[in-house]
Enzyme design. Structure first.
Site, mmCIF file in Angstrom:
data_model
loop_
_atom_site.group_PDB
_atom_site.id
_atom_site.type_symbol
_atom_site.label_atom_id
_atom_site.label_comp_id
_atom_site.label_asym_id
_atom_site.label_seq_id
_atom_site.Cartn_x
_atom_site.Cartn_y
_atom_site.Cartn_z
ATOM 1 N N HIS A 153 0.823 -1.205 0.000
ATOM 2 C CA HIS A 153 0.000 0.000 0.000
ATOM 3 C C HIS A 153 0.862 1.262 0.000
ATOM 4 O O HIS A 153 1.918 1.289 0.619
ATOM 5 C CB HIS A 153 -0.938 0.006 1.207
ATOM 6 C CG HIS A 153 -2.063 -0.950 1.064
ATOM 7 N ND1 HIS A 153 -1.901 -2.320 1.193
ATOM 8 C CD2 HIS A 153 -3.358 -0.759 0.763
ATOM 9 C CE1 HIS A 153 -3.058 -2.906 0.987
ATOM 10 N NE2 HIS A 153 -3.959 -1.992 0.728
ATOM 11 N N PRO A 154 0.368 2.320 -0.651
ATOM 12 C CA PRO A 154 1.100 3.587 -0.660
ATOM 13 C C PRO A 154 0.843 4.389 0.614
ATOM 14 O O PRO A 154 -0.143 4.156 1.314
ATOM 15 C CB PRO A 154 0.493 4.320 -1.863
ATOM 16 C CG PRO A 154 -0.936 3.836 -1.871
ATOM 17 C CD PRO A 154 -0.857 2.381 -1.448
ATOM 18 N N VAL A 191 -2.274 1.825 6.882
ATOM 19 C CA VAL A 191 -3.366 1.464 5.982
ATOM 20 C C VAL A 191 -4.680 1.669 6.719
ATOM 21 O O VAL A 191 -4.877 1.163 7.827
ATOM 22 C CB VAL A 191 -3.252 -0.001 5.494
ATOM 23 C CG1 VAL A 191 -4.444 -0.369 4.616
ATOM 24 C CG2 VAL A 191 -1.940 -0.217 4.739
ATOM 25 N N ILE A 192 -5.557 2.422 6.069
ATOM 26 C CA ILE A 192 -6.909 2.643 6.575
ATOM 27 C C ILE A 192 -7.821 2.715 5.360
ATOM 28 O O ILE A 192 -7.400 3.155 4.294
ATOM 29 C CB ILE A 192 -7.001 3.927 7.437
ATOM 30 C CG1 ILE A 192 -8.333 4.002 8.178
ATOM 31 C CG2 ILE A 192 -6.739 5.179 6.605
ATOM 32 C CD1 ILE A 192 -8.364 5.071 9.275
ATOM 33 N N ALA A 224 -9.777 4.448 3.285
ATOM 34 C CA ALA A 224 -10.017 5.880 3.080
ATOM 35 C C ALA A 224 -11.468 6.167 2.707
ATOM 36 O O ALA A 224 -12.015 7.190 3.111
ATOM 37 C CB ALA A 224 -9.067 6.430 2.018
#
Length: 175
Positions: A70-71, A123-124, A126
């Protein structure tokens, strides 16, 4: 992309399936490749659960690897317009494309602290949060142990997957 029925999903060969579902877990075609062999899927929920089961079955290092795919939120890739189409839309929906300079500075600093502590990006999901909740969540989750945070991150990946699958598969037809 046009929505597919679950019957259409079940007819996909492995290459087609990986092409279509290869980014439901961000930049992780391996997840789609592993899940394809579990066809036929009864419905969209079964497909989603199969991916969640795959993620849950990964060893700790595998889960950390998925998180590393993930970015950073509003990070270098976002600033350069190099996120996947899915991540771009998700970050935009949370308002991360409209951060003030102070908010961006705070988020960048917290992202860096997080990566130093855990070894993977925060990481969530969004799409289920706005910028204030994301900043608060990042601050709170920095207090977690590595094990707690890996599990929390994978739970967020599952939420992202579910939303991305619903974008691809209609929930109508069952086998």
């Amino acid at each position: 992309m046009a929505s597919l029925t679950i019957a259409e999903v079940n007819k996909l060969d492995s290459e087609e399936f990986i092409e279509i579902f290869g980014n439901v877990v961000e930049n992780c075609k391996l997840a789609a490749a592993a899940v394809w062999s579990h066809k036929p899927f009864q419905d969209v929920d079964h497909l989603n659960q199969t991916i969640a089961d795959f993620l849950d079955a990964l060893p700790q290092k595998g889960k950390e690897g998925v998180l590393r795919c993930h970015p950073d939120l509003a990070g270098r890739l976002a600033q350069a317009g190099q996120l996947t189409a899915e991540s771009t839309q998700e970050q935009r929906s949370a308002g991360l494309d409209q951060l003030t300079q102070d908010e961006l500075s705070t988020l960048t600093d917290l992202n860096q602290q997080y990566k130093v502590k855990f070894g993977f990006p925060f990481v969530i999901c969004a799409r289920l949060n706005k910028k204030a909740a994301i900043l608060n969540g990042l601050t709170e989750r920095l207090k977690h142990s590595a094990e707690e945070e890996t599990l929390a991150g994978v739970e967020e990946v599952k939420k992202i997957c579910q939303l991305r699958i619903v974008d691809i598969v209609t929930s109508e037809a069952k086998l």
